[in-house]
Design a protein around this motif. Structure first.
Motif, short mmCIF file in Angstrom:
data_model
loop_
_atom_site.label_atom_id
_atom_site.label_comp_id
_atom_site.label_asym_id
_atom_site.label_seq_id
_atom_site.Cartn_x
_atom_site.Cartn_y
_atom_site.Cartn_z
N PHE A 251 -12.56 5.11 1.99
CA PHE A 251 -13.25 5.97 1.07
C PHE A 251 -12.48 6.12 -0.23
N SER A 252 -12.33 7.37 -0.64
CA SER A 252 -11.79 7.62 -1.96
C SER A 252 -10.25 7.62 -1.95
N ALA A 253 -9.67 6.44 -2.13
CA ALA A 253 -8.22 6.34 -2.12
C ALA A 253 -7.63 7.19 -3.23
N HIS A 254 -6.57 7.89 -2.94
CA HIS A 254 -5.85 8.72 -3.91
C HIS A 254 -6.73 9.78 -4.55
N GLY A 255 -7.74 10.23 -3.83
CA GLY A 255 -8.53 11.36 -4.31
C GLY A 255 -9.50 11.03 -5.43
N LEU A 256 -9.66 9.75 -5.75
CA LEU A 256 -10.61 9.41 -6.82
C LEU A 256 -12.03 9.54 -6.29
N PRO A 257 -12.98 9.88 -7.17
CA PRO A 257 -14.35 10.00 -6.65
C PRO A 257 -14.85 8.66 -6.12
N MET A 258 -15.84 8.76 -5.27
CA MET A 258 -16.43 7.57 -4.64
C MET A 258 -17.07 6.65 -5.69
N SER A 259 -16.74 5.39 -5.64
CA SER A 259 -17.34 4.45 -6.58
C SER A 259 -18.21 3.46 -5.80
N PRO A 260 -19.10 2.72 -6.50
CA PRO A 260 -19.91 1.73 -5.77
C PRO A 260 -19.03 0.72 -5.03
N GLY A 261 -17.86 0.42 -5.63
CA GLY A 261 -16.92 -0.52 -5.00
C GLY A 261 -16.45 -0.04 -3.64
N MET A 262 -16.24 1.26 -3.55
CA MET A 262 -15.78 1.82 -2.27
C MET A 262 -16.86 1.68 -1.20
N LYS A 263 -18.09 1.85 -1.63
CA LYS A 263 -19.19 1.71 -0.66
C LYS A 263 -19.19 0.30 -0.08
N SER A 264 -18.95 -0.69 -0.96
CA SER A 264 -18.97 -2.05 -0.43
C SER A 264 -17.73 -2.31 0.43
N ARG A 265 -16.63 -1.58 0.16
CA ARG A 265 -15.44 -1.72 1.00
C ARG A 265 -15.72 -1.23 2.41
N ILE A 266 -16.49 -0.16 2.51
CA ILE A 266 -16.84 0.35 3.83
C ILE A 266 -17.62 -0.73 4.59
N LYS A 267 -18.58 -1.31 3.88
CA LYS A 267 -19.45 -2.32 4.52
C LYS A 267 -18.66 -3.55 4.95
N SER A 268 -17.69 -3.97 4.13
CA SER A 268 -16.98 -5.20 4.47
C SER A 268 -15.78 -4.93 5.38
N GLY A 269 -15.52 -3.64 5.69
CA GLY A 269 -14.38 -3.31 6.55
C GLY A 269 -13.07 -3.58 5.85
N HIS A 270 -13.07 -3.56 4.51
CA HIS A 270 -11.87 -3.89 3.76
C HIS A 270 -11.05 -2.64 3.45
N TYR A 271 -9.79 -2.66 3.86
CA TYR A 271 -8.88 -1.57 3.54
C TYR A 271 -7.49 -2.16 3.46
N THR A 272 -6.57 -1.40 2.85
CA THR A 272 -5.18 -1.87 2.74
C THR A 272 -4.24 -0.75 3.16
N PHE A 273 -2.96 -1.05 3.18
CA PHE A 273 -1.93 -0.04 3.44
C PHE A 273 -1.10 0.08 2.16
N PRO A 274 -1.60 0.83 1.16
CA PRO A 274 -0.94 0.81 -0.16
C PRO A 274 0.49 1.36 -0.16
N SER A 275 1.24 0.82 -1.10
CA SER A 275 2.60 1.29 -1.35
C SER A 275 2.51 2.47 -2.34
N PRO A 276 3.35 3.44 -2.36
CA PRO A 276 4.55 3.56 -1.51
C PRO A 276 4.33 4.29 -0.19
N GLU A 277 3.17 4.99 -0.04
CA GLU A 277 3.06 5.87 1.13
C GLU A 277 3.13 5.15 2.48
N TRP A 278 2.71 3.85 2.49
CA TRP A 278 2.73 3.15 3.78
C TRP A 278 4.05 2.42 4.03
N ASP A 279 4.95 2.40 3.04
CA ASP A 279 6.19 1.63 3.18
C ASP A 279 7.05 2.08 4.35
#
Ligand code: ADP
Length: 379
Positions: A251-279
């Motif tokens: 969904f809304s990474a880093h508290g940014l509002p939902m964008s159309p891009g995020m909706k397609s990320r949900i559909k494609s199952g695409h997510y990452t483990f962003p730095s630095p919080e996941w390091d």
């Protein structure tokens, strides 16, 4: 488990009984020798004083505080209209109620108000609020991966209990994970069985489903039992991800509002483990999340695989380095995230009543339209 369930309503005088797992210590419900629970038909107000204090508002109405007249103890009271869906919710909640990480049901009443038949569920009162509010409230105190793993172990314990009874919850989300007590003590418990379903009940055979989203495969492909349970595993993956970083995977990474891009990320199952919080998060945690957030429910881990996974098994050896969770939760756009999680869960729930075959008449088929226009169909 052989759980049985039938009711006697004030109108029909037939038997009503619910077979349940061993009840919590505080359970006051009347039982017969085989552990069946009786619903009370006398007014709830005879036993409880109903308060004006609203504990929460859900899609089916309010949950209010009530006080047991005899003991003075405080409980939560959920009022539902007496319809088959509500009876199913209560039946499954009662059946699951003996587990330490599932909100306990103490009493159920069948009462009429202004000639509307209602079911009133007395539950233990959860005083500690929702999971993520509690982490947010910790302020400066560090929240660690080891703590996150303890929370996940409790949640997964509740789900393992449900799945072993062939019950899928199908609505596991942060709002349904509540703490018994405020402060640092208390137990986390799962509640709201409004979408719960028995997974061993037979589904109609040979029906086609109308549409497919990536989280959704036809139940006949996987079998209804595995399919319904897989929805809970996806939820566990989302809750675990948020616990470890403070924002949801799609969904809304880093508290940014939902964008159309995020909706397609949900559909494609695409997510990452962003730095630095996941390091500083362990590889084992990331591996488990990956197994849970599989787009194809057939590939997703089962609850038994989660319980056997290295991350769940090595609780005390996990890093106790502070996570960024509380800091990021502060900035998160919760209503949007909740909305999106709700929609995704809804798309995963496939019920008999939702399954239908598209007839030729209502099919949107370009070739068919063309043939109709040319008068070449038999219809
Ligand atoms: P619905 O099924 O209508 O969505 P819920 O069971 O989720 O209703 O309850 C709605 C809200 O009421 C919850 O989000 C929570 O804030 C509050 N609530 C529910 N059960 C309890 C409880 N046992 N103790 C305290 N608050 C509760």
């Amino acid at each position: 488990m052989g759980n049985s369930f039938s009711f006697k309503t004030p109108k029909d005088k037939t038997t009503r009984k619910v077979t349940v797992v061993p009840p919590p210590k505080t359970d006051r419900r009347e039982r017969n020798s085989s552990g069946n629970m009786a619903f009370h038909s006398h007014p709830v107000t005879q036993d409880y004083r109903i308060s004006r204090n609203i504990l929460g508002v859900g899609i089916n109405g309010k949950v209010v505080e009530c006080e047991h007249r005899a003991s003075g103890e405080k409980y939560a009271l959920k009022v539902l209209r007496d319809v088959p869906k509500a009876r199913r919710e209560i039946e499954l909640h009662v059946a699951a109620s003996g587990h330490p990480h599932i909100v306990a049901v103490l009493d159920v009443y069948e009462n009429a108000y202004n000639e509307v038949q209602c079911l009133l569920v007395v539950m233990e009162k959860m005083e500690g609020g929702e999971l993520f509010s509690r982490i947010q409230e910790r302020g400066g105190t560090a929240f660690t991966e080891r703590e996150a793993a303890h929370i996940m172990r409790d949640i997964c314990g509740a789900v393992a209990h449900l799945h072993s009874m062939n019950i899928a919850h199908r609505d596991i989300k942060p709002e349904n994970l509540l703490y018994t007590e405020a402060g640092t003590r208390g137990q986390i418990k799962l509640t709201d069985f409004g979408f719960a379903k028995r997974t061993n009940e037979s589904e109609p055979q040979g029906l086609a489903t109308a549409c497919f989203t990536p989280y959704y495969c036809a139940p006949e492909v996987l079998g209804s039992e595995k399919y319904d349970k897989s929805c809970d595993l996806w939820s566990i993956g989302v809750v675990m991800y948020i616990l470890l970083c403070g924002y949801p995977p799609f969904f809304s990474a880093h508290g940014l509002p939902m964008s159309p891009g995020m909706k397609s990320r949900i559909k494609s199952g695409h997510y990452t483990f962003p730095s630095p919080e996941w390091d500083c998060v362990s590889q084992a945690a990331k591996d488990l999340i990956t197994k849970l957030l599989k787009t194809d429910p057939a590939e997703r881990y089962t609850i038994d695989q989660v319980m056997a996974h290295k991350w769940t098994q090595t609780l005390t050896r996990l890093p106790d380095t502070p996570l960024c969770t509380a800091f990021n939760l502060e900035k998160a756009e919760w209503p949007e995230m909740q909305d999106e999680m709700e929609k995704t869960l809804a798309s995963m729930r496939v019920d008999k009543e939702d399954i239908h075959i598209k007839s030729l008449a209502d099919s949107k088929n370009r070739l068919l339209e063309k043939r109709k226009a040319a008068g070449k169909t038999d219809h």
